[in-house]
Structure formats: C-alpha cells, structure tokens
Motif scaffolding. Structure first.
Motif, PDB file in Angstrom:
ATOM      1  N   ALA A  52       0.887  -1.311  -0.155  1.00  0.00           N
ATOM      2  CA  ALA A  52      -0.059   0.133  -0.150  1.00  0.00           C
ATOM      3  C   ALA A  52       0.936   1.320   0.196  1.00  0.00           C
ATOM      4  N   GLY A  53       2.146   1.138   0.111  1.00  0.00           N
ATOM      5  CA  GLY A  53       3.043   2.271   0.021  1.00  0.00           C
ATOM      6  C   GLY A  53       3.267   3.092   1.177  1.00  0.00           C
ATOM      7  N   ARG A  54       2.531   2.247   2.579  1.00  0.00           N
ATOM      8  CA  ARG A  54       2.737   2.796   3.559  1.00  0.00           C
ATOM      9  C   ARG A  54       4.033   2.714   4.204  1.00  0.00           C
ATOM     10  N   ARG A  55       4.717   1.710   4.014  1.00  0.00           N
ATOM     11  CA  ARG A  55       6.155   1.369   4.352  1.00  0.00           C
ATOM     12  C   ARG A  55       7.129   1.143   3.136  1.00  0.00           C
ATOM     13  N   ARG A  56       8.315   1.068   3.507  1.00  0.00           N
ATOM     14  CA  ARG A  56       9.474   1.048   2.284  1.00  0.00           C
ATOM     15  C   ARG A  56      10.207  -0.130   2.653  1.00  0.00           C
ATOM     16  N   PRO A  57      10.283  -1.030   1.794  1.00  0.00           N
ATOM     17  CA  PRO A  57      10.948  -2.417   1.596  1.00  0.00           C
ATOM     18  C   PRO A  57      12.425  -2.051   1.954  1.00  0.00           C
ATOM     19  N   GLN A  58      13.110  -3.184   2.521  1.00  0.00           N
ATOM     20  CA  GLN A  58      14.225  -3.206   3.011  1.00  0.00           C
ATOM     21  C   GLN A  58      15.287  -4.434   1.957  1.00  0.00           C
ATOM     22  N   ASP A  59      16.523  -4.137   2.048  1.00  0.00           N
ATOM     23  CA  ASP A  59      17.389  -5.134   1.119  1.00  0.00           C
ATOM     24  C   ASP A  59      16.985  -6.521   1.089  1.00  0.00           C
ATOM     25  N   ASP A  60      17.117  -6.920   2.582  1.00  0.00           N
ATOM     26  CA  ASP A  60      16.931  -8.072   2.724  1.00  0.00           C
ATOM     27  C   ASP A  60      15.585  -8.852   2.239  1.00  0.00           C
ATOM     28  N   GLN A  61      14.564  -7.912   2.466  1.00  0.00           N
ATOM     29  CA  GLN A  61      13.325  -8.355   1.877  1.00  0.00           C
ATOM     30  C   GLN A  61      13.244  -8.605   0.372  1.00  0.00           C
ATOM     31  N   MET A  62      14.020  -7.746  -0.404  1.00  0.00           N
ATOM     32  CA  MET A  62      14.075  -7.678  -1.634  1.00  0.00           C
ATOM     33  C   MET A  62      15.087  -9.300  -2.141  1.00  0.00           C
ATOM     34  N   GLY A 210      25.093  22.842   3.953  1.00  0.00           N
ATOM     35  CA  GLY A 210      23.715  22.793   4.190  1.00  0.00           C
ATOM     36  C   GLY A 210      23.104  22.116   5.182  1.00  0.00           C
ATOM     37  N   PHE A 211      21.943  22.283   5.578  1.00  0.00           N
ATOM     38  CA  PHE A 211      21.476  21.563   6.855  1.00  0.00           C
ATOM     39  C   PHE A 211      20.772  20.349   6.321  1.00  0.00           C
ATOM     40  N   PHE A 212      20.693  19.434   7.431  1.00  0.00           N
ATOM     41  CA  PHE A 212      20.401  17.920   7.064  1.00  0.00           C
ATOM     42  C   PHE A 212      19.809  17.480   8.395  1.00  0.00           C
ATOM     43  N   GLN A 213      19.296  16.364   8.232  1.00  0.00           N
ATOM     44  CA  GLN A 213      18.710  15.885   9.391  1.00  0.00           C
ATOM     45  C   GLN A 213      18.378  14.102   9.352  1.00  0.00           C
ATOM     46  N   LEU A 214      18.836  13.586  10.578  1.00  0.00           N
ATOM     47  CA  LEU A 214      19.001  11.791  10.716  1.00  0.00           C
ATOM     48  C   LEU A 214      17.613  11.428  11.537  1.00  0.00           C
ATOM     49  N   ILE A 215      17.048  10.756  10.952  1.00  0.00           N
ATOM     50  CA  ILE A 215      15.828  10.389  11.739  1.00  0.00           C
ATOM     51  C   ILE A 215      15.864   8.623  12.085  1.00  0.00           C
ATOM     52  N   GLY A 216      16.178   8.569  13.354  1.00  0.00           N
ATOM     53  CA  GLY A 216      16.372   6.877  13.722  1.00  0.00           C
ATOM     54  C   GLY A 216      14.802   6.377  13.742  1.00  0.00           C
ATOM     55  N   LEU A 217      14.847   5.337  13.224  1.00  0.00           N
ATOM     56  CA  LEU A 217      13.355   4.689  13.422  1.00  0.00           C
ATOM     57  C   LEU A 217      13.793   3.386  14.101  1.00  0.00           C
ATOM     58  N   ALA A 218      12.677   2.535  14.232  1.00  0.00           N
ATOM     59  CA  ALA A 218      12.767   1.373  15.212  1.00  0.00           C
ATOM     60  C   ALA A 218      13.466   0.253  14.453  1.00  0.00           C
ATOM     61  N   ASP A 219      13.600   0.394  13.042  1.00  0.00           N
ATOM     62  CA  ASP A 219      14.567  -0.795  12.370  1.00  0.00           C
ATOM     63  C   ASP A 219      15.640  -0.270  11.314  1.00  0.00           C
ATOM     64  N   ARG A 220      15.682   0.975  11.425  1.00  0.00           N
ATOM     65  CA  ARG A 220      16.612   1.707  10.495  1.00  0.00           C
ATOM     66  C   ARG A 220      16.775   3.094  10.735  1.00  0.00           C
ATOM     67  N   ASP A 221      17.837   3.718  10.044  1.00  0.00           N
ATOM     68  CA  ASP A 221      17.789   5.208   9.910  1.00  0.00           C
ATOM     69  C   ASP A 221      17.694   5.912   8.541  1.00  0.00           C
ATOM     70  N   VAL A 222      17.039   6.885   8.410  1.00  0.00           N
ATOM     71  CA  VAL A 222      16.984   7.509   7.051  1.00  0.00           C
ATOM     72  C   VAL A 222      17.244   9.025   7.236  1.00  0.00           C
ATOM     73  N   ALA A 223      17.529   9.816   6.290  1.00  0.00           N
ATOM     74  CA  ALA A 223      18.084  11.054   6.509  1.00  0.00           C
ATOM     75  C   ALA A 223      17.361  12.145   5.412  1.00  0.00           C
ATOM     76  N   TYR A 224      17.601  13.211   5.682  1.00  0.00           N
ATOM     77  CA  TYR A 224      17.031  14.302   4.838  1.00  0.00           C
ATOM     78  C   TYR A 224      18.071  15.444   4.630  1.00  0.00           C
ATOM     79  N   ALA A 225      18.283  15.730   3.503  1.00  0.00           N
ATOM     80  CA  ALA A 225      19.288  16.813   3.251  1.00  0.00           C
ATOM     81  C   ALA A 225      18.613  18.055   2.600  1.00  0.00           C
ATOM     82  N   GLY A 226      18.654  19.403   3.136  1.00  0.00           N
ATOM     83  CA  GLY A 226      17.915  20.471   2.849  1.00  0.00           C
ATOM     84  C   GLY A 226      18.519  20.950   1.470  1.00  0.00           C
ATOM     85  N   ALA A 227      17.923  21.914   0.754  1.00  0.00           N
ATOM     86  CA  ALA A 227      18.045  22.499  -0.473  1.00  0.00           C
ATOM     87  C   ALA A 227      17.071  23.449  -0.809  1.00  0.00           C
TER      88      ALA A 227
END
Length: 272
Positions: A52-62, A210-227
């Motif tokens: 449904a696109g509510r979550r993103r798959p991970q490498d091991d799942q693929m 530039g500014f950026f942000q790291l988001i720690g989730l329960a199972d992994r980390d993602v990041a955001y880079a501003g522009a």
C-alpha cells in the motif's frame, strides 16, 4: 479472498511501481499476504503496508523475493532505483518518519530548526519564504512540530546549531528573538534534548554544505538533506551512514552542552 484495495498507480513514482510489482508477483504466485510475509521474514500487516506504500521495503526483503521468485536481482534493482529516483511524495513520507522517530539528529546553519522554534518564529519564516497561502503553511508546520513533540514518548533530539543562527535577528520585533532564545534554553533543559552550538571560532566545517537531518526509526535510519526550494529524502543505508558521519564530524567542533547554553545566554542578553 477478493481484493479489497486497488493496487497503487505504478506511474506515480518508482516506490509505487515497486509496491505494484510486489503485489503483482505475489498474486501471480498465488500467495496470501501471510505466506509472502513468511518468505520475507515479515508480518502479514507489514506486507500489506508495503504493497500500500505505507512502508518502504528493505534490502533483505527484496533479496528474499528475488530468491523465491527466481527473478535474479530484479527486486533489489527496483529498490535501488526507487531510492535514487525523485519521489513526488517524498515530503509526506518524511513527515511520517518524523512522527515515528525514536531519535532525531539535525544540523542547521541558517535558522532555528522547526522542532525548537516558537510559533512566532515559525510565522516569520513562513511569511518570508512562502509563495502561497502562508497561513495554511504556518498551520501545517505547527501541526507537524506538535505531532513530534507532543507524543507520549517523544524522540531523543540532538541538535547542532551554527552560531550564525543566534547572531541573525528574525522579525522586526526584538521580542520574537528574545522569546525564541528563551525557548531554546528551555528546550535544551529537557532530558531528551541535547543542544550544542558550533561557534564561529571553530572555523569552516562540514555543515557549510547545508542543513540536514537524521531520523532514527525502530528498524533503521533515514536522512533528509535540505536544499533551496525543497530537499531530498535519503533512504539508502550507505548515504544515511555518510550523513551520520558528517553529523559526528560537525559535532566534534561544537561546544559542550554547558558552554552552548552560555553562548545562547550571551545572545539573549542583547534582547533583554
């Protein structure tokens, strides 16, 4: 069991294409959500959320799907392209990640980050930068901030601020900066917030890009880079680790928490 939900439109983004393709192959092989979850090492609900696109798959799942379906590295390549491609819905996904975060680390050199802003400071920034209904955008930002901070279990927040942020007045009324700096000190006193200032004396550092942000989730980390005019959501583990390394290197040039509070107080005195 009849389908109760239409598949995503694969033309909207690579993420939607991947979710569509996952469902296509599952149904082609006659697998239930639960059966697909077993081969992926995930719960039935997780597979439903992925399709449904509510979550993103991970490498091991693929990798598990490629192995079971005999598709070589097709699903793994689709995941790579989805992470690399521009996603028109990236901000909606980014906001969801913020709400789910267990920890947020961010660097900013141009302004106080949203999570530490007073509402009036936010309003001034929106009025300057918005080219649409700024009242609507202001309300969106305030709601986004509160959806993170007002949680029963708010995330740990680590903030690195360039000293230039404190030196730059925002708004015509000095009261805006006074209230903002007082709020910054109050936030820094919370047990789940760490605030450190990168002083001018530290010289050039990696945050100058530039500014950026790291988001720690329960199972992994993602990041955001501003522009300018937008930004980029980063989900690749390698790029995310690189952003984490940048954060640590900037932090190595930052003042301690105690000294950082003293720096904020020095700027606050200008408005008292």
């Amino acid at each position: 069991m009849p389908n109760v939900r239409e598949p995503l439109d694969p033309r909207e983004s690579m993420w939607h294409f991947l979710a569509f393709f996952m469902r296509f192959w599952r149904e082609k092989k006659g697998l239930s959500l639960a059966q697909c979850g077993q081969l992926m090492g995930a719960a039935r609900s997780s597979v439903s959320n992925l399709e449904a696109g509510r979550r993103r798959p991970q490498d091991d799942q693929m990798r598990a799907l490629d192995l079971h379906y005999g598709t070589g590295v097709l699903f793994q390549l689709l995941l790579w392209y989805a992470r690399a491609a521009h996603d028109p819905n990236w901000f909606r996904q980014y906001a969801q990640y913020e709400k789910q975060a267990t920890a947020i680390k961010l660097f900013h050199g141009g302004g106080i980050p949203l999570l530490l802003q007073t509402d009036e400071y936010t309003r001034v920034h929106v009025q300057i930068g918005s080219q649409r209904d700024y009242e609507h955008e202001y309300n969106e930002r305030v709601e986004r901030k509160r959806s993170v901070l007002d949680r029963v279990d708010p995330p740990d927040i680590w903030v690195l601020l360039d000293e230039a942020v404190l030196a730059r007045p925002v708004g015509d009324d000095p009261e805006i900066m006074r209230s903002q700096l007082e709020h910054l000190l109050a936030m820094a006193a919370l047990p789940h917030v760490i605030l450190r200032i990168v002083p001018f004396s530290s010289g050039l550092h990696l945050g100058s890009a530039g500014f950026f942000q790291l988001i720690g989730l329960a199972d992994r980390d993602v990041a955001y880079a501003g522009a300018p005019g937008g930004g980029r959501l980063i989900e690749s583990p390698g790029e995310t680790r690189a952003m984490g390394d940048r954060f640590d290197r900037i932090g190595a040039k930052a003042a301690s928490e105690d000294l950082s509070r003293d720096i904020v107080k020095q700027y606050l005195e200008r408005y008292l």
